[in-house]
Design a protein around this motif. Structure first.
Motif, PDB file in Angstrom:
ATOM      1  N   LEU A  19      13.206  80.350 127.657  1.00 52.70           N
ATOM      2  CA  LEU A  19      14.126  79.343 128.183  1.00 52.70           C
ATOM      3  C   LEU A  19      15.560  79.725 127.829  1.00 52.70           C
ATOM      4  N   GLY A  20      16.484  79.387 128.725  1.00 59.13           N
ATOM      5  CA  GLY A  20      17.903  79.441 128.412  1.00 59.13           C
ATOM      6  C   GLY A  20      18.391  78.036 128.159  1.00 59.13           C
ATOM      7  N   VAL A  21      18.949  77.792 126.977  1.00 58.39           N
ATOM      8  CA  VAL A  21      19.348  76.441 126.583  1.00 58.39           C
ATOM      9  C   VAL A  21      20.856  76.390 126.359  1.00 58.39           C
ATOM     10  N   GLU A  22      21.473  75.356 126.893  1.00 59.40           N
ATOM     11  CA  GLU A  22      22.896  75.098 126.681  1.00 59.40           C
ATOM     12  C   GLU A  22      23.039  73.779 125.931  1.00 59.40           C
ATOM     13  N   TYR A  23      23.958  73.729 124.973  1.00 59.88           N
ATOM     14  CA  TYR A  23      24.148  72.462 124.266  1.00 59.88           C
ATOM     15  C   TYR A  23      25.543  72.330 123.669  1.00 59.88           C
ATOM     16  N   ASP A  24      25.982  71.083 123.596  1.00 58.47           N
ATOM     17  CA  ASP A  24      27.170  70.694 122.851  1.00 58.47           C
ATOM     18  C   ASP A  24      26.670  70.277 121.470  1.00 58.47           C
ATOM     19  N   GLY A  25      27.053  71.036 120.461  1.00 60.46           N
ATOM     20  CA  GLY A  25      26.507  70.796 119.127  1.00 60.46           C
ATOM     21  C   GLY A  25      27.212  69.728 118.321  1.00 60.46           C
ATOM     22  N   SER A  26      28.139  68.998 118.930  1.00 62.76           N
ATOM     23  CA  SER A  26      28.961  68.049 118.169  1.00 62.76           C
ATOM     24  C   SER A  26      28.143  67.000 117.424  1.00 62.76           C
ATOM     25  N   ALA A  27      27.057  66.536 118.027  1.00 61.40           N
ATOM     26  CA  ALA A  27      26.284  65.435 117.436  1.00 61.40           C
ATOM     27  C   ALA A  27      25.101  65.919 116.597  1.00 61.40           C
ATOM     28  N   LEU A  34      15.450  69.606 111.246  1.00 60.11           N
ATOM     29  CA  LEU A  34      15.661  69.095 109.897  1.00 60.11           C
ATOM     30  C   LEU A  34      14.950  67.755 109.747  1.00 60.11           C
ATOM     31  N   LYS A  35      14.534  67.454 108.523  1.00 58.90           N
ATOM     32  CA  LYS A  35      13.876  66.176 108.279  1.00 58.90           C
ATOM     33  C   LYS A  35      14.883  65.035 108.151  1.00 58.90           C
ATOM     34  N   HIS A  36      16.107  65.344 107.730  1.00 59.38           N
ATOM     35  CA  HIS A  36      17.061  64.308 107.374  1.00 59.38           C
ATOM     36  C   HIS A  36      18.213  64.142 108.357  1.00 59.38           C
ATOM     37  N   ALA A  37      18.251  64.961 109.421  1.00 58.53           N
ATOM     38  CA  ALA A  37      19.407  64.910 110.317  1.00 58.53           C
ATOM     39  C   ALA A  37      18.998  65.361 111.709  1.00 58.53           C
ATOM     40  N   PRO A  38      19.764  64.969 112.744  1.00 60.52           N
ATOM     41  CA  PRO A  38      19.434  65.368 114.123  1.00 60.52           C
ATOM     42  C   PRO A  38      19.671  66.859 114.347  1.00 60.52           C
ATOM     43  N   SER A  39      18.805  67.482 115.148  1.00 61.66           N
ATOM     44  CA  SER A  39      18.928  68.904 115.458  1.00 61.66           C
ATOM     45  C   SER A  39      18.636  69.130 116.934  1.00 61.66           C
ATOM     46  N   VAL A  40      19.159  70.235 117.455  1.00 59.37           N
ATOM     47  CA  VAL A  40      18.914  70.587 118.850  1.00 59.37           C
ATOM     48  C   VAL A  40      17.442  70.955 119.039  1.00 59.37           C
ATOM     49  N   GLN A  41      16.883  71.697 118.113  1.00 61.33           N
ATOM     50  CA  GLN A  41      15.485  72.119 118.222  1.00 61.33           C
ATOM     51  C   GLN A  41      14.553  70.920 118.375  1.00 61.33           C
ATOM     52  N   GLY A  67      27.713  71.403 114.481  1.00 60.11           N
ATOM     53  CA  GLY A  67      28.880  71.315 115.341  1.00 60.11           C
ATOM     54  C   GLY A  67      29.132  72.509 116.233  1.00 60.11           C
ATOM     55  N   VAL A  68      28.310  73.561 116.128  1.00 58.94           N
ATOM     56  CA  VAL A  68      28.491  74.772 116.928  1.00 58.94           C
ATOM     57  C   VAL A  68      27.764  74.603 118.264  1.00 58.94           C
ATOM     58  N   HIS A  69      28.343  75.153 119.325  1.00 57.84           N
ATOM     59  CA  HIS A  69      27.814  75.000 120.674  1.00 57.84           C
ATOM     60  C   HIS A  69      27.086  76.270 121.130  1.00 57.84           C
ATOM     61  N   ALA A  70      26.391  76.172 122.258  1.00 57.76           N
ATOM     62  CA  ALA A  70      25.732  77.340 122.849  1.00 57.76           C
ATOM     63  C   ALA A  70      25.708  77.200 124.358  1.00 57.76           C
ATOM     64  N   THR A  71      25.943  78.310 125.051  1.00 56.30           N
ATOM     65  CA  THR A  71      25.780  78.338 126.497  1.00 56.30           C
ATOM     66  C   THR A  71      24.603  79.205 126.915  1.00 56.30           C
ATOM     67  N   ARG A  72      24.087  80.032 125.995  1.00 55.58           N
ATOM     68  CA  ARG A  72      22.917  80.861 126.309  1.00 55.58           C
ATOM     69  C   ARG A  72      22.091  81.047 125.033  1.00 55.58           C
ATOM     70  N   GLN A  73      21.529  79.983 124.558  1.00 58.41           N
ATOM     71  CA  GLN A  73      20.573  80.073 123.461  1.00 58.41           C
ATOM     72  C   GLN A  73      19.214  80.405 124.080  1.00 58.41           C
TER      73      GLN A  73
END
Length: 324
Positions: A19-27, A34-41, A67-73
Motif C-alpha cells: 500500500l501507498g499511504v499518505e498522512y498528516d502526522g499532526s494529530a 502505541l498503547k498510550h497515544a494515537p498512531s497512524v499504524q 508530528g511528521v508527515h508522509a506522502t509515500r509511506q
C-alpha cells in the motif's frame, strides 16, 4: 503510474499486498502503534480490518516521529481475504480519518518486505522563510522569520554525503545499535519563500534529519560558519549540536526498492512542491554495499556498516529501520 489510472473492481486480490499511504502526522505520535497515544499504524490497521472483516497487521518502510508527515509511506500486509483493488483502496479510505489516505494498492511477491528490502528512504524538510507567520502552511512547514543563506546551507551540508557516524545528529533516546548511516545526497534549495532540504539515505537515526536541519538553519542565519556540520560530524557528541527542528516541516516522500518489485510511480510530495515535477525513483542509487546486498549481490562489509560486518552478509532483517 498515470494520476487517474482506474482501480480494478473485478479481480480479488489476496496474498501479500503493498500500500501507498499518505498522512498528516499532526494529530499522531508517529507511525508506530502505541498503547498510550494515537498512531497512524493503528488507524490504518483498524480500517483495513473493517474491509477484511478480521484483524490485519501492517509493516512499514520506515517509522516516522510525532508530528511528521508522509506522502509515500510504503507498507505491506498479508490479505486474509480476497477484495478487489478498488475495495481495498476505497473501502479502507472510507474507514480512515480525513488526515490519512490510501493512495494505491498492488500485489507483490511473497518475499517482499516494506522495511527490510528498502534500498533508500527520502525526506523533504520544508521551511517557510518569511517575516510573517504562516497560516495555510502552518501544519506542514516550519516558519523561520530570519533571512536564510541557502547556498551556504547547501555547501555546509555536503560534508554529510557518504557513510559516516552520525552520533552528533541522533536523539538521546535513539534505539539503534549503530550510528553509521549512508547518506546518498542532501540538497538545500530556495523556491521563493520556501527553503527545502531534500535528503536521501539507506536509513535514518531517530531525529537525524531534524537535527541536521537545526544545524543548517544556524548556518543559514549566519550564527555558525560553513565548517559547523563538519565539526559536529567529527566530534560525535549530540550535546554540542543545535536544537532539533520541529516535526511539522518534515515529510517522508519516497521509499525505493529494486526494480523486481514494481510499485507504482507517482509525483514526489508534499503538494507544496508539486511544481518541481520529480517522480519517485528517478535518481540513481549509489553503488554501496547495502544496495548490492538488497539487490541479491551480497558483498563482505566493513566494520562501519551496520548490516554488513567484516566477513559476513547478515540477513536483511538486521538492518536498522528508518526511525525519523
Amino acid at each position: 503510474m498515470p494520476l487517474f489510472e482506474p482501480l480494478d473492481d473485478t479481480q480479488r486480490l489476496t496474498g501479500r499486498l503493498a500500500l501507498g499511504v499518505e498522512y498528516d502526522g499532526s494529530a499522531y505520535c508517529g507511525w508506530q502503534r502505541l498503547k498510550h497515544a494515537p498512531s497512524v499504524q493503528a488507524e490504518v490497521e483498524k480500517a483495513l480490518g473493517k474491509v477484511a472483516g478480521q484483524p490485519v497487521r501492517v509493516h512499514c518502510s520506515g517509522r516516522t516521529d510525532s508530528g511528521v508527515h508522509a506522502t509515500r509511506q510504503v507498507v505491506h500486509f498479508d490479505a486474509p481475504v480476497g477484495r478487489s483493488q478498488k475495495a481495498w483502496v476505497f473501502g479502507t479510505n472510507a474507514n480512515l480519518p480525513r488526515d490519512i489516505a490510501i493512495r494505491w494498492v498492488e500485489p507483490v511477491a511473497d518475499d517482499f518486505h516494506a522495511r527490510f528490502l528498502a534500498l533508500a528512504r527520502r525526506y523533504r524538510y520544508v521551511i517557510l522563510n518569511q517575516p510573517s507567520r504562516p497560516v495555510l502552511e502552518r501544519a506542514n512547514a516550519t516558519w523561520c522569520r530570519d533571512p536564510l543563506d541557502v547556498p551556504a546551507m547547501h555547501r555546509a551540508a555536503q560534508v554529510l554525503v557518504g557513510e559516516h557516524d552520525f552520533s552528533s545528529f541522533r536523539a538521546a533516546g535513539c534505539q539503534s545499535k549503530s550510528a553509521w548511516r549512508h547518506l546518498h545526497f542532501i540538497e538545500v534549495h530556495r523556491h521563493g519563500p520556501l527553503v527545502v532540504v531534500d535528503v536521501q539515505a539507506n536509513a535514518f537515526l531517530h531525529h537525524m534529519i531534524r537535527n541536521i536541519v537545526g544545524a543548517l538553519v544556524d548556518v543559514g542565519r549566519g550564527e555558525r560558519d560553513s565548517d559547523y556540520l563538519a565539526d559536529l560530524l567529527a566530534v560525535k557528541d549530540r550535546t554540542l549540536a543545535s536544537v532539533t527542528a520541529p516535526g511539522c516541516g518534515l515529510h517522508f516522500v519516497d521509499s525505493i526498492y529494486d526494480a523486481c518489485y514494481p510499485l507504482p510511480r507517482e509525483p514526489l510530495g508534499p503538494s507544496l512542491l508539486a511544481f518541481l515535477g520529480e517522480w519517485t525513483g528517478e535518481r540513481e542509487l549509489p553503488d554501496s554495499p547495502l544496495v548490492r546486498f538488497r539487490r541479491g549481490r551480497p558483498v563482505a562489509g566493513d566494520a562501519h556498516h551496520p548490516s554488513l560486518p567484516p566477513g559476513a552478509a547478515l540477513p536483511a532483517t538486521r538492518e536498522p529501520s528508518d526511525q525519523e
